[in-house]
Design an enzyme around this catalytic site. Structure first.
Site, PDB file in Angstrom:
ATOM      1  N   ARG A 198      -9.952  22.690  13.748  1.00 58.13           N
ATOM      2  CA  ARG A 198      -8.849  23.282  12.995  1.00 58.13           C
ATOM      3  C   ARG A 198      -9.059  24.772  12.764  1.00 58.13           C
ATOM      4  NH1 ARG A 198      -6.402  18.603   9.330  1.00 58.13           N
ATOM      5  NH2 ARG A 198      -6.966  16.896  10.685  1.00 58.13           N
ATOM      6  N   SER A 202      -5.072  -2.651  -0.859  1.00 60.18           N
ATOM      7  CA  SER A 202      -4.781  -1.259  -0.535  1.00 60.18           C
ATOM      8  C   SER A 202      -3.828  -1.172   0.662  1.00 60.18           C
ATOM      9  CB  SER A 202      -6.120  -0.572  -0.216  1.00 60.18           C
ATOM     10  OG  SER A 202      -5.933   0.766   0.141  1.00 60.18           O
ATOM     11  N   SER A 208       3.461  10.862   3.043  1.00 56.70           N
ATOM     12  CA  SER A 208       3.843  12.242   3.341  1.00 56.70           C
ATOM     13  C   SER A 208       3.883  12.582   4.819  1.00 56.70           C
ATOM     14  CB  SER A 208       2.888  13.197   2.650  1.00 56.70           C
ATOM     15  OG  SER A 208       1.629  13.120   3.283  1.00 56.70           O
ATOM     16  N   THR A 259       0.106  14.936  -8.602  1.00 57.35           N
ATOM     17  CA  THR A 259      -0.571  16.231  -8.465  1.00 57.35           C
ATOM     18  C   THR A 259       0.259  17.303  -9.155  1.00 57.35           C
ATOM     19  OG1 THR A 259      -1.508  17.831  -6.915  1.00 57.35           O
ATOM     20  CG2 THR A 259       0.559  16.823  -6.265  1.00 57.35           C
ATOM     21  N   LYS A 273       1.669  20.327  -5.705  1.00 53.85           N
ATOM     22  CA  LYS A 273       2.699  20.283  -4.662  1.00 53.85           C
ATOM     23  C   LYS A 273       4.060  20.576  -5.303  1.00 53.85           C
ATOM     24  CE  LYS A 273      -0.478  17.707  -1.807  1.00 53.85           C
ATOM     25  NZ  LYS A 273      -0.952  16.452  -1.255  1.00 53.85           N
ATOM     26  N   THR A 290     -17.354  18.023 -14.713  1.00 53.76           N
ATOM     27  CA  THR A 290     -16.818  19.200 -14.034  1.00 53.76           C
ATOM     28  C   THR A 290     -15.945  20.005 -15.001  1.00 53.76           C
ATOM     29  OG1 THR A 290     -15.781  19.963 -11.991  1.00 53.76           O
ATOM     30  CG2 THR A 290     -14.738  18.088 -13.060  1.00 53.76           C
TER      31      THR A 290
HETATM   32  C1  LIG Z   1      -2.407  15.972  -1.280  1.00 49.84           C
HETATM   33  C2  LIG Z   1      -2.583  14.545  -1.673  1.00 49.84           C
HETATM   34  C3  LIG Z   1      -3.449  14.184  -2.698  1.00 49.84           C
HETATM   35  C4  LIG Z   1      -4.383  15.171  -3.312  1.00 49.84           C
HETATM   36  O1  LIG Z   1      -3.741  16.015  -4.187  1.00 49.84           O
HETATM   37  P1  LIG Z   1      -4.349  17.480  -4.443  1.00 49.84           P
HETATM   38  O2  LIG Z   1      -3.821  17.860  -5.751  1.00 49.84           O
HETATM   39  O3  LIG Z   1      -3.924  18.328  -3.305  1.00 49.84           O
HETATM   40  O4  LIG Z   1      -5.855  17.312  -4.449  1.00 49.84           O
HETATM   41  C5  LIG Z   1      -3.455  12.885  -3.155  1.00 49.84           C
HETATM   42  N1  LIG Z   1      -2.663  11.939  -2.590  1.00 49.84           N
HETATM   43  C6  LIG Z   1      -1.858  12.236  -1.564  1.00 49.84           C
HETATM   44  C7  LIG Z   1      -1.013  11.171  -0.980  1.00 49.84           C
HETATM   45  C8  LIG Z   1      -1.804  13.541  -1.056  1.00 49.84           C
HETATM   46  O5  LIG Z   1      -1.032  13.825  -0.008  1.00 49.84           O
END
Ligand SMILES: *Cc1c(COP(=O)(O)O)cnc(C)c1O
Length: 438
Positions: free
Chosen positions: A26, A144, A196, A252, A255, A284
């Site tokens: 990549r 799953s 996605s 999240t 996104k 963390t």
């Molecule tokens: C991108 C993604 C995540 C992770 O989310 P981030 O906030 O980017 O770490 C979790 N699940 C799916 C289905 C995703 O596409």
């Protein structure tokens, strides 16, 4: 030079060589986003002395362009000024700050759940929550979906619990497995609401009904739906009216909400247990106040404004119709994702390179292991900030790339070859056809 050191390095070099041989190596594009002009960005070609070039981004997961929204930027700026840059520690040491507490309240309200917990990313939230929830249940069986995201698979693995994979979105198969496990065994069903890569949507109501019938817990990843679906941006479960029947909603902030971080929303007992037991949460440092404030502003904005959602869906539909009308192999789905199939890693990368170099259009190739071998694709994500002129440019560029590389057009295209060649005369040859296609 130490000869041992050299032999260590050779292992890394040969690992990289293997990826290159399989066309899976990549290369990242060095982009400089311009918040005010998104999806326009500056691209700096690697190893070239040229000035940066303006390109159009067509593959961002900042789906609603909230990363540049004034409400988000004002909130981030204000929190930065008031609270400084970092959080100052883990939540247990000194990292719980008011903006993150407010963000969790906003998220629990978004999903109509009594509690929520924020993590440093969506990836971490899946790893931490799935593994912790399953581990705390006696002899838990995890069911799953076959196409679950890597972060969920890692969560399942880390739990050490028994796992059974059900065929993607196949509720009959899920029911077989539930029935075989019996009502009395602890069971956790993990799945996504919107996948996605293909852009397909899970039968969430049916899954929830099965969970109720067989007494299983449900965990749904709504990462590609939050902000974008449901009356308040709560996702597919909200849209389908099953939010209250799902046990854990994971999302999240990176996104649809355009910031950074991940979260779960669930019952107080589940949230408190994950907070107390998950090392990925405990050890963390917390998200900085400015990020929490920024994310909260986006969540709050999208609860009240449906404008971004409507325009997002409109642009996705328009893009699909226009590409399809030009004979490009757009995979059919009912979401905002526009996958255009290539089916070969080298050609997929070549198409992406040509789009960027010749047409200043940035679409990262999607190859194995993100998708199965033979289903390599360009994954296009229109946003509310793309317009019809962008779509016309995209169609023209894609047609040129497909022709240049000899990639197959579909049989069903409605624009004759000649019209394709003259697409440069204006956007609208393709766009006008959209109504015909509908
Ligand atoms: C991108 C993604 C995540 C992770 O989310 P981030 O906030 O980017 O770490 C979790 N699940 C799916 C289905 C995703 O596409």
């Amino acid at each position: 030079m130490n000869p041992m050191a050299l032999s260590y390095d050779q292992h890394f070099q040969s690992a990289i060589a293997r990826l290159k041989m399989e066309n899976r190596y990549r290369i990242f594009a060095n982009l400089e986003r311009d918040a005010a002009r998104f999806p326009t960005a500056l691209w700096r070609p690697e190893g070239e002395e040229h000035a940066p070039r303006e390109v159009t981004i067509w593959c961002s997961n900042d789906y609603l362009a909230m990363g540049g929204h004034p409400a988000s930027l004002d909130a981030a700026r204000d929190a930065l000024e008031r609270h400084g840059a970092g959080a100052g520690g883990t939540r247990n040491i000194s990292g719980t700050h008011h903006p993150i507490v407010e963000l969790e309240a906003e998220l629990s309200d978004l999903h109509g759940k009594p509690a929520a917990l924020v993590f440093t990313s969506g990836w971490v939230s899946n790893l931490a929550s799935i593994s912790t929830i399953a581990t705390l249940l006696p002899n838990c069986l995890i069911l799953s979906d076959a196409l679950n995201h890597n972060s969920m698979i890692e969560g399942v693995r880390r739990s050490g619990c028994e796992k059974q994979v059900w065929r993607h979105n196949d509720v009959d198969h899920l029911e077989e497995l539930l029935q075989a496990a019996g009502r009395d065994r602890a069971k956790l069903i993990v799945f996504e609401s919107l996948y996605s890569m293909d852009g397909d949507i899970a039968p969430v109501e049916k899954i929830v009904a099965l969970a109720e019938k067989y007494n299983a817990l449900t965990y749904v990843d709504e990462v590609h739906a939050v902000g974008m679906y449901g009356a308040r941006g709560g996702g597919i479960c909200q849209r389908e009216g099953v939010e209250s029947r799902v046990d854990v909603i994971e999302g999240t902030l990176a996104k649809g909400f355009g910031a950074l971080g991940g979260y779960i929303a669930a019952s107080p007992a589940i949230v408190d247990a994950v907070r107390s037991y998950a090392p990925q949460f405990i050890f963390t440092t917390t998200l900085p106040p400015m990020v929490a404030a920024c994310a909260r502003a986006a969540v709050r904005h999208l609860k009240h404004s449906g404008e971004e959602r409507a325009r997002h869906q409109h642009m996705a539909l328009l893009t699909k119709h226009a590409l399809r009308a030009a004979g490009l192999p757009v995979m059919d789905n009912v979401s905002h994702i526009v996958p255009v199939m290539v089916g070969d890693a080298a050609r997929c990368k070549a198409a992406s390179d040509l789009l960027l170099r010749r047409h200043s259009i940035y679409i990262q190739p999607i190859n194995y292991p993100t998708v199965a071998i033979g289903t390599e694709r360009l994954r296009i994500t229109p946003t509310p900030r793309h317009d019809e002129a962008h779509v016309a440019e995209l169609v023209e560029a894609m047609v040129d790339v497909w022709s240049t590389l000899g990639l197959p057009f579909t049989e069903s295209h409605v624009i004759p070859l000649q019209a394709r060649a003259s697409a440069s005369r204006g956007p609208c040859a393709y766009l006008e056809l959209k109504n015909a296609a509908e």
